[in-house]
Design a protein around this motif. Structure first.
Motif, PDB file in Angstrom:
ATOM      1  N   ALA A 158      13.771   0.876  -9.487  1.00  0.00           N
ATOM      2  CA  ALA A 158      12.465   1.103  -8.857  1.00  0.00           C
ATOM      3  C   ALA A 158      11.493   1.540  -9.940  1.00  0.00           C
ATOM      4  O   ALA A 158      11.894   1.881 -11.057  1.00  0.00           O
ATOM      5  CB  ALA A 158      12.566   2.166  -7.769  1.00  0.00           C
ATOM      6  N   GLU A 159      10.214   1.549  -9.601  1.00  0.00           N
ATOM      7  CA  GLU A 159       9.213   2.038 -10.562  1.00  0.00           C
ATOM      8  C   GLU A 159       9.254   3.557 -10.675  1.00  0.00           C
ATOM      9  O   GLU A 159       9.027   4.126 -11.738  1.00  0.00           O
ATOM     10  CB  GLU A 159       7.812   1.586 -10.144  1.00  0.00           C
ATOM     11  CG  GLU A 159       7.472   0.150 -10.506  1.00  0.00           C
ATOM     12  CD  GLU A 159       8.170  -0.855  -9.606  1.00  0.00           C
ATOM     13  OE1 GLU A 159       8.410  -1.981 -10.072  1.00  0.00           O
ATOM     14  OE2 GLU A 159       8.465  -0.525  -8.442  1.00  0.00           O
ATOM     15  N   TYR A 160       9.591   4.208  -9.538  1.00  0.00           N
ATOM     16  CA  TYR A 160       9.615   5.670  -9.500  1.00  0.00           C
ATOM     17  C   TYR A 160      10.832   6.135  -8.707  1.00  0.00           C
ATOM     18  O   TYR A 160      11.336   5.425  -7.833  1.00  0.00           O
ATOM     19  CB  TYR A 160       8.346   6.234  -8.842  1.00  0.00           C
ATOM     20  CG  TYR A 160       7.059   5.736  -9.449  1.00  0.00           C
ATOM     21  CD1 TYR A 160       6.553   6.295 -10.615  1.00  0.00           C
ATOM     22  CD2 TYR A 160       6.348   4.697  -8.861  1.00  0.00           C
ATOM     23  CE1 TYR A 160       5.370   5.844 -11.187  1.00  0.00           C
ATOM     24  CE2 TYR A 160       5.167   4.228  -9.421  1.00  0.00           C
ATOM     25  CZ  TYR A 160       4.687   4.802 -10.585  1.00  0.00           C
ATOM     26  OH  TYR A 160       3.519   4.326 -11.150  1.00  0.00           O
ATOM     27  N   TYR A 161      11.269   7.363  -9.017  1.00  0.00           N
ATOM     28  CA  TYR A 161      12.409   7.969  -8.334  1.00  0.00           C
ATOM     29  C   TYR A 161      12.049   9.393  -7.932  1.00  0.00           C
ATOM     30  O   TYR A 161      11.286  10.073  -8.628  1.00  0.00           O
ATOM     31  CB  TYR A 161      13.636   8.003  -9.244  1.00  0.00           C
ATOM     32  CG  TYR A 161      14.118   6.636  -9.644  1.00  0.00           C
ATOM     33  CD1 TYR A 161      15.104   5.988  -8.918  1.00  0.00           C
ATOM     34  CD2 TYR A 161      13.558   5.975 -10.739  1.00  0.00           C
ATOM     35  CE1 TYR A 161      15.540   4.712  -9.277  1.00  0.00           C
ATOM     36  CE2 TYR A 161      13.981   4.703 -11.100  1.00  0.00           C
ATOM     37  CZ  TYR A 161      14.967   4.083 -10.368  1.00  0.00           C
ATOM     38  OH  TYR A 161      15.377   2.825 -10.713  1.00  0.00           O
ATOM     39  N   ALA A 162      12.636   9.852  -6.818  1.00  0.00           N
ATOM     40  CA  ALA A 162      12.407  11.216  -6.369  1.00  0.00           C
ATOM     41  C   ALA A 162      13.722  11.804  -5.879  1.00  0.00           C
ATOM     42  O   ALA A 162      14.382  11.210  -5.022  1.00  0.00           O
ATOM     43  CB  ALA A 162      11.366  11.241  -5.246  1.00  0.00           C
ATOM     44  N   PHE A 163      14.113  12.953  -6.426  1.00  0.00           N
ATOM     45  CA  PHE A 163      15.264  13.666  -5.888  1.00  0.00           C
ATOM     46  C   PHE A 163      14.873  14.300  -4.560  1.00  0.00           C
ATOM     47  O   PHE A 163      13.733  14.746  -4.384  1.00  0.00           O
ATOM     48  CB  PHE A 163      15.717  14.762  -6.851  1.00  0.00           C
ATOM     49  CG  PHE A 163      16.349  14.254  -8.124  1.00  0.00           C
ATOM     50  CD1 PHE A 163      17.365  13.308  -8.092  1.00  0.00           C
ATOM     51  CD2 PHE A 163      15.935  14.759  -9.351  1.00  0.00           C
ATOM     52  CE1 PHE A 163      17.947  12.854  -9.277  1.00  0.00           C
ATOM     53  CE2 PHE A 163      16.518  14.310 -10.530  1.00  0.00           C
ATOM     54  CZ  PHE A 163      17.527  13.365 -10.498  1.00  0.00           C
ATOM     55  N   CYS A 164      15.843  14.375  -3.653  1.00  0.00           N
ATOM     56  CA  CYS A 164      15.532  14.870  -2.317  1.00  0.00           C
ATOM     57  C   CYS A 164      16.719  15.650  -1.759  1.00  0.00           C
ATOM     58  O   CYS A 164      17.864  15.176  -1.833  1.00  0.00           O
ATOM     59  CB  CYS A 164      15.199  13.688  -1.409  1.00  0.00           C
ATOM     60  SG  CYS A 164      14.763  14.143   0.268  1.00  0.00           S
ATOM     61  N   ASP A 165      16.467  16.826  -1.199  1.00  0.00           N
ATOM     62  CA  ASP A 165      17.495  17.588  -0.512  1.00  0.00           C
ATOM     63  C   ASP A 165      17.486  17.236   0.973  1.00  0.00           C
ATOM     64  O   ASP A 165      16.463  16.838   1.527  1.00  0.00           O
ATOM     65  CB  ASP A 165      17.262  19.090  -0.693  1.00  0.00           C
ATOM     66  CG  ASP A 165      17.496  19.543  -2.128  1.00  0.00           C
ATOM     67  OD1 ASP A 165      18.135  18.797  -2.889  1.00  0.00           O
ATOM     68  OD2 ASP A 165      17.028  20.640  -2.478  1.00  0.00           O
ATOM     69  N   GLN A 166      18.607  17.425   1.623  1.00  0.00           N
ATOM     70  CA  GLN A 166      18.751  16.983   3.005  1.00  0.00           C
ATOM     71  C   GLN A 166      18.056  17.881   4.019  1.00  0.00           C
ATOM     72  O   GLN A 166      17.792  17.437   5.146  1.00  0.00           O
ATOM     73  CB  GLN A 166      20.240  16.912   3.362  1.00  0.00           C
ATOM     74  CG  GLN A 166      20.923  18.289   3.358  1.00  0.00           C
ATOM     75  CD  GLN A 166      22.419  18.202   3.560  1.00  0.00           C
ATOM     76  OE1 GLN A 166      23.023  17.124   3.479  1.00  0.00           O
ATOM     77  NE2 GLN A 166      23.053  19.338   3.841  1.00  0.00           N
ATOM     78  N   ASP A 167      17.733  19.098   3.639  1.00  0.00           N
ATOM     79  CA  ASP A 167      17.266  20.056   4.633  1.00  0.00           C
ATOM     80  C   ASP A 167      15.837  20.548   4.425  1.00  0.00           C
ATOM     81  O   ASP A 167      15.368  21.417   5.157  1.00  0.00           O
ATOM     82  CB  ASP A 167      18.206  21.269   4.686  1.00  0.00           C
ATOM     83  CG  ASP A 167      18.625  21.763   3.309  1.00  0.00           C
ATOM     84  OD1 ASP A 167      17.987  21.349   2.320  1.00  0.00           O
ATOM     85  OD2 ASP A 167      19.590  22.541   3.220  1.00  0.00           O
ATOM     86  N   ASP A 168      15.134  20.001   3.431  1.00  0.00           N
ATOM     87  CA  ASP A 168      13.739  20.392   3.210  1.00  0.00           C
ATOM     88  C   ASP A 168      12.807  19.513   4.029  1.00  0.00           C
ATOM     89  O   ASP A 168      13.243  18.621   4.769  1.00  0.00           O
ATOM     90  CB  ASP A 168      13.374  20.268   1.730  1.00  0.00           C
ATOM     91  CG  ASP A 168      14.203  21.187   0.845  1.00  0.00           C
ATOM     92  OD1 ASP A 168      14.626  22.251   1.330  1.00  0.00           O
ATOM     93  OD2 ASP A 168      14.425  20.826  -0.324  1.00  0.00           O
TER      94      ASP A 168
END
Length: 303
Positions: free
Chosen positions: A84-94
């Protein structure tokens, strides 16, 4: 342009729908794809994810795996997720605040330079009532210090394909945390952009694997945790991590950086080497749970 959101899940059914809502309503100018590595959930997390994708007609790829812990799970996801052009880390509960992804993508731009963007965040209780309205004043800017002290949670990070390529060069299987590696490599190979706007509601609840409340000093709990750590040392090695980073990025470091990384690679060799690391300014921080824990772990070769 595509933004790949990288999530590791573990028994997240209670809050995950709210996070999914916030991801897919967040941006309409970019193609959003969610890549999930499930870390051996025993509840209905996987079912929720797949049903959400079908119901809302949004791209969610779920990769079921065995339980390896948050750091290794995110590392696997980072290496396996699509381009992808961009990536974002993500938590399951935020919960993400609208505009996060577009703000990040616009500020990163289309540069070939590795760039990591991060934002301020708000700490909330389990019902999303804000307890602390602003936490991050300035991200760590020293690549050596970032090996030990990272004040930027992964859930606030967005980065580009150029940085993803650099991260995938680091040949290591066990790391302390994925967000430490991300900001560390960004500081060596490119740059970090900080947006002072809080774009994440960082939910604290009784089942957090990691979280803001873990930074508070509770003497009895702290002693119990450290005794357990002495009995069962964690899998990662900071010395091995420093060696892996040095092997890949030595030519992009200045002489001072290389010298300090070389020193860190010797931490496992004996007490004298660890004491030398403890004298360095990058292992010192203001008094608090984190600084005490880091120095304790260095001294007893527990990290």
């Amino acid at each position: 342009m595509k933004i790949c959101v990288i999530m590791s899940t573990y028994n997240g059914e209670k809050y995950i729908n709210q996070q999914l809502d916030s991801i897919f309503r967040n941006e309409r100018n970019y193609e959003i794809e969610l890549y999930v590595r499930d870390d051996g959930s025993k509840d209905r997390t996987i079912e929720y994810l797949r049903n959400y994708g079908i119901k809302h007609a949004v791209p969610i790829e779920v990769n079921e795996g065995e339980n390896v812990g948050s750091a290794e799970s995110f590392l696997m996801a980072l290496r396996e997720c699509p381009k992808a052009e961009y990536y974002a880390f993500c938590d399951q509960d935020d919960v993400w605040i609208d505009g996060k992804l577009s703000a990040a993508a616009e500020q990163i731009g289309t540069t070939n330079q590795p760039v990591l963007w991060c934002s301020d965040y708000q700490v909330t209780d389990s019902d999303l009532h804000v307890m602390i309205s602003s936490v991050l004043k300035q991200p760590v800017q020293d690549s050596v210090r970032a090996v030990f002290y990272n004040n930027v949670p992964g859930c606030t990070m967005v980065f580009n394909w150029a940085l993803m390529q650099e991260l995938r060069k680091v040949n290591i299987s066990n790391i302390r945390m994925h967000d430490i590696m991300a900001i560390n490599v960004a500081l060596i190979t490119g740059k970090v952009i900080f947006d002072k706007t809080p774009y994440v509601l960082y939910r604290q609840h009784g089942n957090n694997v990691l979280g803001y409340s873990h930074k508070k000093i509770q003497i009895g709990k702290w002693i119990k945790e450290k005794l357990e750590l002495i009995r069962n040392k964690e899998d990662y090695s900071t010395a091995e991590y420093a060696r892996a980073v040095l092997n890949v990025f030595e030519n992009q470091m200045n002489e001072s950086e290389k010298k300090e990384y070389e020193l860190i690679t010797k931490m496992n060799s004996g007490l004298i080497s660890r004491l030398k690391v403890l004298t360095r300014p990058y292992t010192k921080d203001k008094f608090g749970r984190t600084s005490i824990s880091i120095r304790f772990k260095i001294l007893l070769n527990l990290m």
